[in-house]
Design a protein around this motif. Structure first.
Motif, PDB file in Angstrom:
ATOM      1  N   PHE A 162       0.835  -1.204   0.000  1.00 26.72           N
ATOM      2  CA  PHE A 162       0.000   0.000   0.000  1.00 26.72           C
ATOM      3  C   PHE A 162       0.871   1.256   0.000  1.00 26.72           C
ATOM      4  O   PHE A 162       0.595   2.228  -0.723  1.00 26.72           O
ATOM      5  CB  PHE A 162      -0.915  -0.006   1.227  1.00 26.72           C
ATOM      6  N   ASP A 163       1.937   1.233   0.784  1.00 25.18           N
ATOM      7  CA  ASP A 163       2.860   2.364   0.846  1.00 25.18           C
ATOM      8  C   ASP A 163       3.536   2.589  -0.503  1.00 25.18           C
ATOM      9  O   ASP A 163       3.698   3.733  -0.950  1.00 25.18           O
ATOM     10  CB  ASP A 163       3.906   2.111   1.934  1.00 25.18           C
ATOM     11  N   LEU A 164       3.912   1.520  -1.154  1.00 21.18           N
ATOM     12  CA  LEU A 164       4.510   1.623  -2.485  1.00 21.18           C
ATOM     13  C   LEU A 164       3.513   2.180  -3.496  1.00 21.18           C
ATOM     14  O   LEU A 164       3.865   2.978  -4.358  1.00 21.18           O
ATOM     15  CB  LEU A 164       5.001   0.246  -2.938  1.00 21.18           C
ATOM     16  N   GLU A 222      -5.710  -2.810  -6.517  1.00 20.29           N
ATOM     17  CA  GLU A 222      -5.967  -2.323  -5.162  1.00 20.29           C
ATOM     18  C   GLU A 222      -5.390  -3.345  -4.189  1.00 20.29           C
ATOM     19  O   GLU A 222      -5.508  -4.561  -4.404  1.00 20.29           O
ATOM     20  CB  GLU A 222      -7.462  -2.132  -4.923  1.00 20.29           C
ATOM     21  N   VAL A 223      -4.779  -2.872  -3.099  1.00 11.54           N
ATOM     22  CA  VAL A 223      -4.085  -3.771  -2.176  1.00 11.54           C
ATOM     23  C   VAL A 223      -5.056  -4.372  -1.170  1.00 11.54           C
ATOM     24  O   VAL A 223      -5.811  -3.660  -0.507  1.00 11.54           O
ATOM     25  CB  VAL A 223      -2.955  -3.030  -1.435  1.00 11.54           C
ATOM     26  N   TYR A 224      -5.008  -5.697  -1.052  1.00 14.00           N
ATOM     27  CA  TYR A 224      -5.879  -6.391  -0.106  1.00 14.00           C
ATOM     28  C   TYR A 224      -5.361  -6.225   1.329  1.00 14.00           C
ATOM     29  O   TYR A 224      -4.158  -6.268   1.577  1.00 14.00           O
ATOM     30  CB  TYR A 224      -5.952  -7.877  -0.417  1.00 14.00           C
ATOM     31  N   ASP A 225      -6.297  -6.067   2.261  1.00 14.34           N
ATOM     32  CA  ASP A 225      -5.977  -6.063   3.687  1.00 14.34           C
ATOM     33  C   ASP A 225      -5.944  -7.517   4.135  1.00 14.34           C
ATOM     34  O   ASP A 225      -6.980  -8.170   4.253  1.00 14.34           O
ATOM     35  CB  ASP A 225      -7.039  -5.280   4.470  1.00 14.34           C
ATOM     36  N   ILE A 233     -10.167  -4.030   0.909  1.00 12.67           N
ATOM     37  CA  ILE A 233      -9.132  -3.185   0.309  1.00 12.67           C
ATOM     38  C   ILE A 233      -8.591  -2.196   1.345  1.00 12.67           C
ATOM     39  O   ILE A 233      -9.354  -1.623   2.134  1.00 12.67           O
ATOM     40  CB  ILE A 233      -9.711  -2.402  -0.894  1.00 12.67           C
ATOM     41  N   ILE A 234      -7.278  -1.992   1.345  1.00 18.38           N
ATOM     42  CA  ILE A 234      -6.668  -0.990   2.222  1.00 18.38           C
ATOM     43  C   ILE A 234      -6.884   0.390   1.609  1.00 18.38           C
ATOM     44  O   ILE A 234      -6.580   0.617   0.439  1.00 18.38           O
ATOM     45  CB  ILE A 234      -5.157  -1.247   2.398  1.00 18.38           C
ATOM     46  N   THR A 235      -7.397   1.302   2.409  1.00 20.99           N
ATOM     47  CA  THR A 235      -7.643   2.670   1.927  1.00 20.99           C
ATOM     48  C   THR A 235      -6.842   3.715   2.693  1.00 20.99           C
ATOM     49  O   THR A 235      -6.736   4.856   2.255  1.00 20.99           O
ATOM     50  CB  THR A 235      -9.134   3.014   2.025  1.00 20.99           C
ATOM     51  N   ASP A 236      -6.287   3.331   3.840  1.00 26.50           N
ATOM     52  CA  ASP A 236      -5.508   4.289   4.633  1.00 26.50           C
ATOM     53  C   ASP A 236      -4.597   3.527   5.581  1.00 26.50           C
ATOM     54  O   ASP A 236      -4.767   2.320   5.814  1.00 26.50           O
ATOM     55  CB  ASP A 236      -6.440   5.210   5.426  1.00 26.50           C
ATOM     56  N   TYR A 237      -3.642   4.249   6.137  1.00 26.58           N
ATOM     57  CA  TYR A 237      -2.730   3.646   7.100  1.00 26.58           C
ATOM     58  C   TYR A 237      -3.439   3.385   8.431  1.00 26.58           C
ATOM     59  O   TYR A 237      -4.435   4.037   8.757  1.00 26.58           O
ATOM     60  CB  TYR A 237      -1.535   4.569   7.354  1.00 26.58           C
ATOM     61  N   LEU A 238      -2.883   2.448   9.205  1.00 25.74           N
ATOM     62  CA  LEU A 238      -3.348   2.216  10.575  1.00 25.74           C
ATOM     63  C   LEU A 238      -2.641   3.206  11.504  1.00 25.74           C
ATOM     64  O   LEU A 238      -1.550   3.690  11.200  1.00 25.74           O
ATOM     65  CB  LEU A 238      -3.026   0.791  11.007  1.00 25.74           C
ATOM     66  N   PRO A 239      -3.248   3.496  12.670  1.00 24.24           N
ATOM     67  CA  PRO A 239      -2.579   4.385  13.626  1.00 24.24           C
ATOM     68  C   PRO A 239      -1.241   3.833  14.100  1.00 24.24           C
ATOM     69  O   PRO A 239      -0.289   4.576  14.351  1.00 24.24           O
ATOM     70  CB  PRO A 239      -3.579   4.468  14.787  1.00 24.24           C
ATOM     71  N   GLU A 240      -1.156   2.503  14.215  1.00 20.29           N
ATOM     72  CA  GLU A 240       0.090   1.867  14.641  1.00 20.29           C
ATOM     73  C   GLU A 240       0.100   0.411  14.180  1.00 20.29           C
ATOM     74  O   GLU A 240      -0.944  -0.142  13.812  1.00 20.29           O
ATOM     75  CB  GLU A 240       0.255   1.932  16.164  1.00 20.29           C
TER      76      GLU A 240
END
Length: 266
Positions: A162-164, A222-225, A233-240
């Motif tokens: 997802f970051d990439l 789209e990147v799978y969670d 689908i991952i749409t945003d970063y996690l807090p940690e």
């Protein structure tokens, strides 16, 4: 002292005395002073499959000839012994993109398997299945993606991808401010990695090169969670991010590896 005596009287020690594997146990677990540690013959010529197969054979012997002989199972010391002689086959698995050498980035480390299965028959069988072939490759570079993602994302490949994806999207829109919001930007800006990403050109090209579309991403890239499963689908970063994986993530990453292995069989 009793632990050392038990080891020296074991069938495993009798079989592997004066070998690299037993020497590593004596030196790193029992702090024995050795003149030298025996080397593995022709190690520099060994391939991923050679080291992978050797690991399975020797760990199986260790469990059968030492661990099963223990009257009182000492999980901690037994694991330390295995880890002292374990050789990661990723260290010799490479793949080139143009003139850039990339190294394998294992998705399921032996530590992960042990933490979920302990020293059981499942431990060996899962290692045998899920480390059979390398899947992910990134440029071979100190503090590169392979190393950095472990500390930043708790070793999760889904948020790494997802970051990439965010990085390539920012570069496409020529928004350097957004690209610097990427969590692995320090790795992306390294010389080899930067050149690799520039030559790759897009997230789609990267996923196609790795041959993981439809497995770790949707057909639309789209990147799978992995933890959520069900094609979320991952749409945003996690807090940690925690270094300790949930059972859901562990089970689902295995299912994705299974899909990849079936793809290779076609």
């Amino acid at each position: 002292m009793k632990r050392l005596e038990n080891y020296l009287s074991s069938d495993f020690y009798k079989k592997y005395k004066n070998t690299y594997h037993s020497d590593k146990i004596l030196k790193e677990v029992f702090n024995c002073e050795l003149k030298f540690v025996h080397r593995i013959r022709s190690f520099g010529k060994k391939k991923y499959s050679d080291i992978y197969g050797m690991n399975i054979h020797i760990i199986t012997d260790f469990i059968d000839l030492y661990y099963q002989e223990m009257l009182h199972k000492d999980y901690d010391i037994a694991w330390k012994m295995i880890y002292s002689f374990y050789l990661d086959p990723d260290s010799v698995a490479t793949k080139s993109y143009g003139d850039i050498l990339c190294s394998a980035d294992g998705l399921l480390s032996i530590k992960r398997i042990y933490s979920h299965k302990g020293l059981t028959t499942q431990f060996i069988s899962e290692y045998e299945t899920y480390r059979r072939v390398p899947i992910i490759y990134f440029p071979q570079e100190t503090n590169g993606i392979n190393m950095t993602r472990a500390s930043v994302f708790g070793d999760r490949i889904d948020y790494t991808l997802f970051d990439l994806k965010k990085y390539f999207e920012a570069k496409k829109s020529k928004t350097n401010v957004d690209s610097h919001k990427c969590r692995l930007i320090s790795a992306y800006e390294l010389p080899k990695t930067s050149d690799f990403l520039h030559q790759m050109g897009s997230f789609e090209n990267l996923i196609d090169w790795l041959n993981i579309k439809g497995i770790f991403t949707s057909e639309q890239y789209e990147v799978y969670d992995i933890e959520k499963g069900d094609d979320s689908i991952i749409t945003d970063y996690l807090p940690e991010y925690s270094w300790n994986w949930s059972d859901e993530y562990y089970i689902n990453i295995k299912e994705m590896i299974d899909k990849y292995l079936k793809l290779l069989e076609k």
